[in-house]
Design a protein around this motif. Structure first.
Motif: not given
Lengths: 239, 124
Positions: A169-188
């Motif tokens: 899925s390219g860059f965007l697929g990877a971005l979704g993957k890393f984003g769900s690890i980092f960005a979502v965890t980070q919200i609270p």
């Protein structure tokens, strides 16, 4: 947000180092200038660095079932402008890279760029924008710190996605993957950081009124606010 | 408790709640290893995307055990917290000192004024 030692390909590691270096050099200059012109602010500078030290050592559990830590860079960026935080953030990251094997020297450039450059600037930008529209100080401080924290982790996700695009899925697929690890965890955690920054700012308002007024965080009267605004626009023009 | 202290306490309680709730509601239960670091998860994701990737540099120094590592993390937090509390303690002490010095000056001025008034009366 610490990309581990050796986990960025050499070309990426060098590129992020080159991107970060001017910010750190410029930051070191403004830090020295600040200390020379206002020796009395050394203590508050130390306190801002200390805040980053504490918060980036606090690993907190999050809703995703993993742990992460705040960055603490919003406070110093709001008080002393972002360039100073490029230095204080780098010191924190170096400590962790050298003693804790947390982050690394080859990934220092990338980690500095996310935590000590983009985070402080994004947080400071939001803070200034809200203040310009006369949003109450503490609300602006909360969102400034929140954005400084969260944007740092978004940048880390982008950095990793650029280095490791998903084969399917390219860059965007990877971005979704890393984003769900980092960005979502980070919200609270970013909410926590916002609340803690408000707490420290409230204590500063109590204890260091003179200092905050000199730094332009507190304005004493409507007239003061006007002059602060006009000097801001003068600054913007100069830049 | 003053209104100010109440608000500050409320802020701390909110932060504590945000940290405790994920644990209390067992939000890590769906994982094999609950509440690992996001940094380590990113490393796993990298090796999933690119199984051939080999880190090309390793840390110069690695804490030999989890205990040492947590000691160093605690040291980092302690240094930071120490400097922060030094700052606020110093500020508070200075303010109290100033207030006390002012009060003393005022008392002395009052006493002087009283003395003068007394000697004036004596002269008359």
């Amino acid at each position: 947000m610490h990309i581990a030692e050796g986990f960025l390909p050499p070309a990426h590691a060098v590129a992020w180092g080159v991107a970060s270096a001017p910010f750190v050099v410029h930051g070191a200059r403004s830090l020295i200038r600040e200390v020379r012109e206002h020796p009395e602010s050394t203590l508050l500078l130390g306190a801002s660095g200390a805040f980053t030290f504490v918060l980036s050592a606090l690993k907190l559990p999050s809703v995703t079932g993993s742990c992460s830590h705040p960055t603490g860079t919003g406070l110093g960026a709001i008080l002393f402008r972002p360039p100073v935080m490029a230095v204080l953030g780098t010191i924190t990251l170096l400590f962790q890279a050298l003693l804790l094997a947390h982050g690394g020297l080859t990934t220092l450039g990338a980690n500095v760029f996310s935590m000590a450059v983009v985070g402080p600037w994004a947080g400071y930008g939001v803070y200034r924008l809200l203040r310009r529209y006369d949003v109450p100080l503490m609300v602006a401080v909360f969102f400034g710190a929140f954005v400084a924290d969260l944007s740092t982790y978004c940048v880390t996700s982008v950095q990793l996605a650029l280095a490791f695009p998903d084969p399917g899925s390219g860059f965007l697929g990877a971005l979704g993957k890393f984003g769900s690890i980092f960005a979502v965890t980070q919200i609270p955690l970013a909410v926590s950081e916002g609340l803690l920054t408000v707490l420290v700012m409230r204590m500063l308002v109590q204890s260091s009124k003179g200092e905050l007024t000199r730094l332009g965080v507190l304005v004493t009267s409507a007239a003061g606010r006007k002059t602060a605004k006009s000097s801001d626009s003068a600054e913007a023009v100069a830049r | 408790m003053s209104r100010n202290a109440k608000i500050n306490t409320l802020l701390l309680v909110l932060v504590a709640a945000l940290a405790v709730l994920p644990l209390a509601f067992g939000l890590g239960d769906h994982k094999e290893e609950p509440f690992t670091g996001a940094d380590a998860e990113a490393e796993t994701a990298i090796t999933e995307i690119d199984p051939d990737y080999e880190p090309w540099f390793s840390p110069l120094y690695e804490p030999p055990s989890g205990e040492i590592e947590s000691a160093l993390f605690a040291l980092q937090a302690a240094v930071g917290a120490g400097v922060l509390t030094y700052y606020f303690g110093l500020r508070r002490g200075r303010r109290q000192g100033e207030a006390r010095a002012l009060a003393r000056l005022r008392a002395e001025a009052d006493a002087d004024a009283g003395d003068e008034a007394a000697s004036e009366r004596r002269r008359v």
